[in-house]
Enzyme design. Structure first.
Site, PDB file in Angstrom:
ATOM      1  N   CYS A 115       1.561  -1.685   0.160  1.00 30.46           N
ATOM      2  CA  CYS A 115      -0.171  -0.060   0.423  1.00 30.46           C
ATOM      3  C   CYS A 115       0.840   1.411   0.014  1.00 30.46           C
ATOM      4  CB  CYS A 115      -0.928   0.113   0.791  1.00 30.46           C
ATOM      5  SG  CYS A 115      -0.012   0.301   2.954  1.00 30.46           S
ATOM      6  N   PRO A 116       0.360   2.078  -0.547  1.00 33.10           N
ATOM      7  CA  PRO A 116       1.090   3.633  -0.656  1.00 33.10           C
ATOM      8  C   PRO A 116       2.345   3.817   1.225  1.00 33.10           C
ATOM      9  CG  PRO A 116      -0.992   4.208  -1.465  1.00 33.10           C
ATOM     10  CD  PRO A 116      -1.646   2.666  -0.345  1.00 33.10           C
TER      11      PRO A 116
END
Length: 124
Positions: A29-30
């Site tokens: 994920c970011p």
């Protein structure tokens, strides 16, 4: 009297030998902090509850952890890429398209069971 523990797993016959199906995944994920690990735990846990062997690589703040090997990819019946960002080493998954499912982190967090089930139903 000794107590014994038994592990029940889904097995398929291949060439006269019973083989356990294996699911491998990758989560990224970011931010690469909490959600990456939460989703990885969810995917691994759900796969195991369904009777599969499971291994999930994470790519996050700490870098790549539990890295999937060529052997893992070869042995896998299903590869799930749950990433909301570009992943490192994406070329490792070339040639495995027939057994790879691309998903969002959100979908795996809330519907891991369904994603796995849908793949094996389609595989028939």
């Amino acid at each position: 009297m000794k107590s014994q523990w038994f592990l029940f797993t889904m097995k398929v016959k291949k060439g006269g030998t019973a083989m356990k199906k294996k699911i491998v995944g990758l989560c990224a994920c970011p931010a690469g902090i909490a959600h990456t690990y939460i989703v990885a735990d969810k995917l691994e846990g759900e796969a195991k509850r369904m009777g599969y062997e499971a291994k999930v690589e994470t790519q996050g703040f700490a870098g790549i952890e539990n890295e999937l090997t060529r052997e893992d990819l070869n042995e896998a019946s299903l590869i799930i890429l749950a990433n909301d960002i570009a992943i490192s080493g994406e070329e490792r998954f070339e040639g495995y398209e027939a057994k790879t499912v691309h998903s969002s982190m959100h979908e795996i967090l809330h519907h891991a069971h369904e994603v796995i089930e849908r793949f094996f139903e389609k595989e028939g």
